[in-house]
Design a protein around this motif. Structure first.
Motif, PDB file in Angstrom:
ATOM      1  N   GLU A 271       0.821  -1.257  -0.051  1.00  0.00           N
ATOM      2  CA  GLU A 271      -0.212  -0.014  -0.020  1.00  0.00           C
ATOM      3  C   GLU A 271       0.701   1.149  -0.014  1.00  0.00           C
ATOM      4  O   GLU A 271       1.984   1.249   0.662  1.00  0.00           O
ATOM      5  N   PHE A 272       0.164   2.498  -0.581  1.00  0.00           N
ATOM      6  CA  PHE A 272       0.900   3.735  -0.336  1.00  0.00           C
ATOM      7  C   PHE A 272       0.398   4.310   0.629  1.00  0.00           C
ATOM      8  O   PHE A 272      -1.053   4.508   0.738  1.00  0.00           O
ATOM      9  N   VAL A 273       1.125   4.999   1.608  1.00  0.00           N
ATOM     10  CA  VAL A 273       0.772   5.766   2.691  1.00  0.00           C
ATOM     11  C   VAL A 273       1.262   7.037   2.558  1.00  0.00           C
ATOM     12  O   VAL A 273       2.168   7.680   2.122  1.00  0.00           O
ATOM     13  N   MET A 333      -5.058  14.031  -1.482  1.00  0.00           N
ATOM     14  CA  MET A 333      -3.939  13.351  -2.020  1.00  0.00           C
ATOM     15  C   MET A 333      -4.197  11.780  -1.988  1.00  0.00           C
ATOM     16  O   MET A 333      -3.551  10.960  -2.935  1.00  0.00           O
ATOM     17  N   ARG A 334      -4.746  11.187  -1.011  1.00  0.00           N
ATOM     18  CA  ARG A 334      -5.093   9.626  -1.288  1.00  0.00           C
ATOM     19  C   ARG A 334      -6.014   9.531  -2.358  1.00  0.00           C
ATOM     20  O   ARG A 334      -5.836   8.322  -2.944  1.00  0.00           O
ATOM     21  N   GLN A 340      -3.745   7.715  -9.683  1.00  0.00           N
ATOM     22  CA  GLN A 340      -2.465   7.425 -10.304  1.00  0.00           C
ATOM     23  C   GLN A 340      -1.783   6.271  -9.750  1.00  0.00           C
ATOM     24  O   GLN A 340      -0.456   6.504  -9.787  1.00  0.00           O
ATOM     25  N   TRP A 341      -2.230   5.219  -9.466  1.00  0.00           N
ATOM     26  CA  TRP A 341      -1.670   4.090  -8.663  1.00  0.00           C
ATOM     27  C   TRP A 341      -0.466   3.741  -9.626  1.00  0.00           C
ATOM     28  O   TRP A 341       0.597   3.412  -9.043  1.00  0.00           O
ATOM     29  N   GLU A 342      -0.517   3.599 -11.067  1.00  0.00           N
ATOM     30  CA  GLU A 342       0.538   3.111 -11.736  1.00  0.00           C
ATOM     31  C   GLU A 342       1.516   3.883 -11.736  1.00  0.00           C
ATOM     32  O   GLU A 342       3.084   3.678 -11.752  1.00  0.00           O
ATOM     33  N   PHE A 344       2.682   6.061  -9.086  1.00  0.00           N
ATOM     34  CA  PHE A 344       3.498   5.631  -8.130  1.00  0.00           C
ATOM     35  C   PHE A 344       4.080   4.371  -8.028  1.00  0.00           C
ATOM     36  O   PHE A 344       5.011   4.246  -7.254  1.00  0.00           O
ATOM     37  N   GLU A 345       3.789   3.501  -8.639  1.00  0.00           N
ATOM     38  CA  GLU A 345       4.068   1.990  -8.618  1.00  0.00           C
ATOM     39  C   GLU A 345       5.290   1.896  -9.468  1.00  0.00           C
ATOM     40  O   GLU A 345       6.146   1.308  -9.388  1.00  0.00           O
ATOM     41  N   LYS A 346       5.176   2.532 -10.782  1.00  0.00           N
ATOM     42  CA  LYS A 346       6.012   2.321 -11.802  1.00  0.00           C
ATOM     43  C   LYS A 346       6.951   3.357 -12.546  1.00  0.00           C
ATOM     44  O   LYS A 346       7.762   3.453 -13.131  1.00  0.00           O
ATOM     45  N   GLY A 347       6.213   4.718 -12.409  1.00  0.00           N
ATOM     46  CA  GLY A 347       6.977   5.778 -12.830  1.00  0.00           C
ATOM     47  C   GLY A 347       6.506   6.834 -13.672  1.00  0.00           C
ATOM     48  O   GLY A 347       5.201   6.600 -14.003  1.00  0.00           O
ATOM     49  N   LYS A 348       7.070   7.811 -14.134  1.00  0.00           N
ATOM     50  CA  LYS A 348       6.457   8.966 -14.923  1.00  0.00           C
ATOM     51  C   LYS A 348       5.629   8.595 -16.218  1.00  0.00           C
ATOM     52  O   LYS A 348       4.861   9.222 -16.475  1.00  0.00           O
ATOM     53  N   ASN A 349       6.280   7.288 -16.881  1.00  0.00           N
ATOM     54  CA  ASN A 349       5.474   6.856 -17.961  1.00  0.00           C
ATOM     55  C   ASN A 349       4.182   6.394 -17.796  1.00  0.00           C
ATOM     56  O   ASN A 349       3.425   6.078 -18.875  1.00  0.00           O
TER      57      ASN A 349
END
Length: 465
Positions: A271-273, A333-334, A340-342, A344-349
């Motif tokens: 999870e992202f906190v 922000m949550r 935008q989960w992907e 935060f998980e994979k990057g700018k692209n």
């Protein structure tokens, strides 16, 4: 003259003081909020900084007092302070600290541009008037290293001969960094070129005789005017490109160029906190001394009661508004992280198209509130520090029906231009055709709009020989 009475019914929207305060606080970034809190602590006697250890001791002392002590009967017109102070709203604010404190990297004490120049000025043998002229010239040099104030006006202000001012100005132009104190780009480049160890005479001639052609990259015109080969023009251009058009760059106050994130997003497990960074905001609360005095219902003068009432309400509104600010920013922000989960998980692209209204609907808030929350605030992620506005972009449909963010298309456009043949740059129409082949069907005018947003010059200005 006739007198008459009229009744008119109209509807007006009036913002309450509490709503205005909430709107003001919610749009403040962390540094501005710190200053606002410090200001409130100084102005309002009902607010005080709190210490957790002292709070424990005070609570123990209150428990040892006799709680069943008889209280005098309340007067008919007395304010019910217990109802105000013992309601459900909090009258204390404790800043949220991330689990890992942000560690500031120690920065060396770098001299400002003015300090660097004044050090060199004081090494010169000058009289008092010349020193004053030099200091005033340095004081009118902007952050890019250019002299903004005309020498004629400076001579008039200092009641000094123009020849003397020009003499000191020429002296300042010999200081480091090269090109400092110039009045325009042409003078800046010429000073740097003439101060080089190996002087390129052709480059000096180009700057002196063909500056407009140089700016507009008219290589063939320069070659014809100066009767030199294109190879000589190319060599001169390469030397000129090594010069610094902004000699003042590199001398700045780091504090003005330093971003403190308002939010931190960390991955904990799967999870992202989201953490709100309250920075150096202290713990603060309603002053316990004043609060206890009021709860004891001692007789007070009307003016004092009015003053106390005003300050008490202001303190409660401020603390409540700070709590609401925290709640609103965290909810926003949550929601951004969920959308935008992907990213935060994979990057700018993997940034997805998203507009303010998407978040407003997600958390059931007005779009103006979301705009205030995201304006001027930054979040620290695993991929860098970004302004919250970065996560919002228009959507565009690809040739296969998939929706992508316009930021992705702009990134593709920049890659195409970076890899183009510089001797024959691509036109906007050619770029549009290449993007269409990659699955992004956009018009030439759209390419032009995106190119201008990216500060990329037109085809002619990108040409090299």
């Amino acid at each position: 003259m006739q007198l008459r009475q009229e009744f008119r019914l109209r509807q007006e929207q009036i913002l309450q003081p509490q709503q205005i305060l909430r709107s003001e606080l919610i749009q403040l970034p962390i540094l501005a909020l710190e200053l606002r809190v410090r200001g409130e602590l100084e102005e309002n006697p009902f607010l005080e900084e709190s210490d957790e250890e002292l709070q424990v001791l005070e609570k123990q002392e209150e428990e040892t007092d006799n709680p069943e002590e008889a209280e005098p009967e309340a007067k008919e017109n007395e304010i019910e302070w217990e109802d105000i102070l013992n309601d459900d709203e909090p009258f204390e604010y404790r800043p949220q600290r991330p689990p890992e404190e942000l560690v500031e990297i120690p920065r060396p004490n770098v001299l400002t541009l003015a300090e660097h120049l004044e050090e060199q000025l004081h090494l010169q043998i000058l009289n008092d008037q010349e020193m004053e002229i030099g200091i005033n010239i340095i004081g009118n040099i902007n952050a890019d290293g250019y002299l903004e104030y005309p020498l004629e006006n400076l001579a008039r202000d200092l009641d000094a001969p123009l020849e003397k001012v020009e003499e000191i100005h020429t002296l300042v132009q010999t200081f480091d960094p090269s090109g400092i104190g110039s009045r325009n780009l042409r003078e800046c480049l010429l000073i740097q070129m003439k101060q080089q160890q190996h002087l390129n005479a052709i480059a000096v001639r180009i700057l002196e005789e063909c500056f407009d052609d140089f700016i507009n990259k008219r290589y063939e015109v320069i070659s014809k005017k100066l009767e030199i080969s294109l190879d000589d023009v190319r060599s001169a251009f390469e030397d000129i490109r090594r010069l610094n058009p902004k000699p003042g760059e590199g001398y700045f106050d780091e504090k003005q160029n330093y971003i403190i994130p308002d939010l931190i997003v960390q991955k904990v497990g799967n999870e992202f906190v989201v953490y709100l960074n309250d920075g150096n905001i202290p713990n603060f609360q309603i002053n316990s001394v004043y609060r206890n005095m009021i709860l004891q219902r001692k007789d007070t003068d009307k003016k004092i009661r009015d003053f106390v009432t005003k300050k008490l309400e202001s303190a409660r509104w401020f603390i409540n508004a700070i709590h609401q600010r925290r709640t609103t920013i965290l909810r926003t922000m949550r929601a951004i992280v969920d959308k935008q989960w992907e990213f935060f998980e994979k990057g700018k692209n993997y940034l997805k198209p998203m507009i303010l209204n998407d978040i407003a609907e997600e958390i059931s808030m007005d779009i103006s509130t979301i705009s205030r929350v995201t304006n001027g605030k930054y979040v620290q992620t695993d991929w860098g520090v970004f302004e919250l506005k970065y996560f919002f972009s228009e959507r565009m449909e690809t040739s296969n029906g998939e929706e992508v963010s316009t930021k992705i298309i702009k990134s593709k456009l920049r890659d195409i231009i970076d890899n183009e043949n510089k001797s024959n740059p691509l036109s906007d129409q050619a770029i549009a055709e290449l993007l269409e082949k990659e699955g992004y069907p956009i018009a030439r005018r759209t390419v032009q709009k995106y190119r201008e947003q990216l500060n990329i010059p037109v085809r002619r200005m990108r040409r090299e020989i």
